[in-house]
Design an enzyme around this catalytic site. Structure first.
Site, short mmCIF file in Angstrom:
data_model
loop_
_atom_site.label_atom_id
_atom_site.label_comp_id
_atom_site.label_asym_id
_atom_site.label_seq_id
_atom_site.Cartn_x
_atom_site.Cartn_y
_atom_site.Cartn_z
N GLY A 216 0.76 -1.42 0.04
CA GLY A 216 -0.06 0.02 0.01
C GLY A 216 1.18 1.64 0.33
O GLY A 216 1.74 1.09 -0.57
N ASN A 217 0.20 2.70 0.53
CA ASN A 217 0.85 3.40 0.74
C ASN A 217 0.38 4.51 1.46
O ASN A 217 -0.96 4.17 1.47
CB ASN A 217 1.01 4.70 -0.58
CG ASN A 217 0.09 4.20 -1.57
OD1 ASN A 217 -1.05 5.49 -0.96
ND2 ASN A 217 -0.80 4.03 -2.47
N ARG A 218 1.53 5.93 1.46
CA ARG A 218 0.75 6.75 2.70
C ARG A 218 -0.98 7.10 2.05
O ARG A 218 -1.41 8.19 3.08
CB ARG A 218 2.07 7.45 3.26
CG ARG A 218 3.03 6.87 3.90
CD ARG A 218 4.17 6.90 4.17
NE ARG A 218 4.62 8.51 4.72
CZ ARG A 218 3.83 8.39 5.95
NH1 ARG A 218 4.77 6.68 6.96
NH2 ARG A 218 4.06 9.47 6.17
N SER A 219 -1.38 7.67 1.36
CA SER A 219 -2.71 8.25 0.66
C SER A 219 -3.41 7.48 2.16
O SER A 219 -4.21 6.73 1.79
CB SER A 219 -2.86 8.43 -0.66
OG SER A 219 -4.14 8.92 -0.54
N ALA B 20 -3.56 7.72 -5.21
CA ALA B 20 -2.29 7.53 -5.19
C ALA B 20 -2.47 5.44 -5.43
O ALA B 20 -2.57 4.99 -4.99
CB ALA B 20 -1.19 7.69 -3.94
#
Ligand code: C5P
Length: 420
Positions: free
Chosen positions: A217-220, A283
């Site tokens: 995943g990512n931090r969005s 994102a």
């Protein structure tokens, strides 16, 4: 620009325990740029101290028709001997939060028994009221009939929700959430400049599964995308939000929950034909694991190798299939050479504008409530073929408003007729 910037809002607070939540509403209104003047009923003053509101609002609290600087003007305090007409005439909006059964009844009957009711009767500005009371009171026919009377006269009512009430009780009557109240205020003060326009917004970070419990995943946080959807809805657009996060959206926004880049791709491309403006704020992962393990990968089997493959580039696919009358907005979250990367994305991805931010800067980008961006707009009239619009550090909602202002200018320049 945010519809709330510089607008004069009289915040009427009446005497219920929910008055403590009006403090948060006051702060959010001020953060959105509004000029807030708090008017507290005598009941409200028993629940929340005047100093709290005076500290957070744009002007000190006004309490009564009679105590205002007539004999001894206090610096910064209203000096009008007729505060209700001054407040009523100069307000852009009056928000009563919380509104008790007494306030609703007196206002519906046209009785001006204190400063707030006198101000409500002395105004032609839009009025929003947020009732909060025990379920028995909310259900009483007198309260319901009074609310119906007010609604018939054009007053906007933000209905209470169901939940915990004072004294450990539970039921309908709990003040609406501050974010819902802010959405309604935004909606009332925002001109419907996108009425009938179909806007598709993506939000959040995609999750690419490795096995049934793990993902890349990512931090969005999805906050900027959701703010764009809410702002577009406030401007009257027909909004479809494709999001990876469980966050409430403004009333009227159609939401589709997705997880992976592929799911987002399928929904967005499926809707593209019936869309006027696409805002790719999500994102989206660039890579995903090749195949998903059926079972949780076990530690005892040693360190696994996760092979990756590219995900579909949704924005680039839109760029290839889009119509000329559509407006396509891409985002570029960068940690260095922000403008250079954003310019190259504008070219490569067939977007009309790229909203670029430096996510490594303080208070900017992922997870924050604020953002600072530069919008790069394709513009044949500009020397470099690209025009830049700087959007300074401010709330994500205000950034959303600035981005949609650019979208509207582009549509107006192209003279895109309304779709309906
Ligand atoms: O190339 P990059 O991923 O940095 O581009 C960012 C922009 O492209 C964002 O608007 C993002 O939503 C979009 N994007 C996409 N599909 C991908 C990756 C990014 O639509 N697979």
């Amino acid at each position: 620009m945010s519809a709330l910037a510089g607008r004069r809002i009289v915040l009427g607070v009446t005497g219920g325990i929910a008055a403590y939540k009006a403090v948060e509403v006051c702060r959010r209104l001020v953060d959105a740029g509004a000029h807030v003047i708090p008017v507290l009923s005598s009941g409200a003053q028993r629940f929340v101290g005047e100093t709290t509101f005076s500290t957070l609002a744009s002007e000190p609290v006004v309490r009564s028709l009679w105590d205002i600087g007539v004999d001894e003007p206090v610096p910064g305090r209203h000096t009008s001997p007729i505060p209700h007409t001054r407040l009523g005439q100069t307000a852009d909006l009056i928000l009563v939060c919380p509104a008790t059964a007494r306030l609703i009844g007196t206002y519906a009957a046209g009785i001006s028994s204190d400063l707030l009711t006198a101000t409500l009767i002395a105004t032609t500005a839009p009025v929003v009221i947020c009732p909060a009371m025990h379920t028995e009171m909310w259900d009483h026919p007198a309260v319901q009939e009074n609310l119906a009377t007010l609604q018939r006269r054009g007053v906007r009512v933000v209905p209470p929700s169901e939940g915990r009430l004072a004294g450990g009780d539970h039921g309908r009557g709990r003040l609406a959430e501050p974010s819902t109240i802010l959405d309604v205020v935004h909606g009332v003060l925002t001109p419907p400049s996108l009425a009938g326009v179909r806007v598709l917004v993506t939000a959040g970070g995609t999750r690419e599964p490795i096995d049934p419990v793990r993902f890349i995943g990512n931090r969005s946080s999805g906050k900027q995308g959701h703010a764009l959807a809410d702002e577009a809805a406030a401007r009257g657009a027909d909004v479809h939000l494709v999001t990876t996060v469980d966050r409430a959206a403004a009333a009227g926004v159609r939401c589709t929950r997705v997880d992976t880049a592929q799911e987002m791709h399928d929904v967005v491309l499926g809707e593209l034909g019936a869309t006027d403006v696409v805002v790719m704020a999500a994102a989206v992962a660039d890579f995903r694991p090749v195949g998903v393990a059926d079972d949780k990968i076990k530690k005892d089997a040693g360190v696994p190798t996760v092979r990756l493959e590219p995900t579909p580039d949704i924005l680039a696919a839109i760029g290839q299939r889009r119509r000329g009358d559509q407006v396509v907005v891409g985002f570029a979250a960068e940690t260095s050479s922000v403008r250079e990367h954003a310019r190259s994305k504008l070219e490569r991805k067939g977007a009309d504008l790229i909203v670029a931010n430096d996510v490594a800067a303080p208070s900017v980008g992922f997870e924050h409530d604020t953002n600072q961006v530069v919008v790069l707009v394709r513009d044949p009239a500009a020397e470099t073929g690209v025009r830049e619009v700087e959007v300074p550090l401010q709330s994500k909602r205000a950034v959303a408003a600035a981005v949609l202002d650019v979208v509207e200018t582009l549509r107006n320049d192209r003279r895109v007729p309304p779709t309906r």
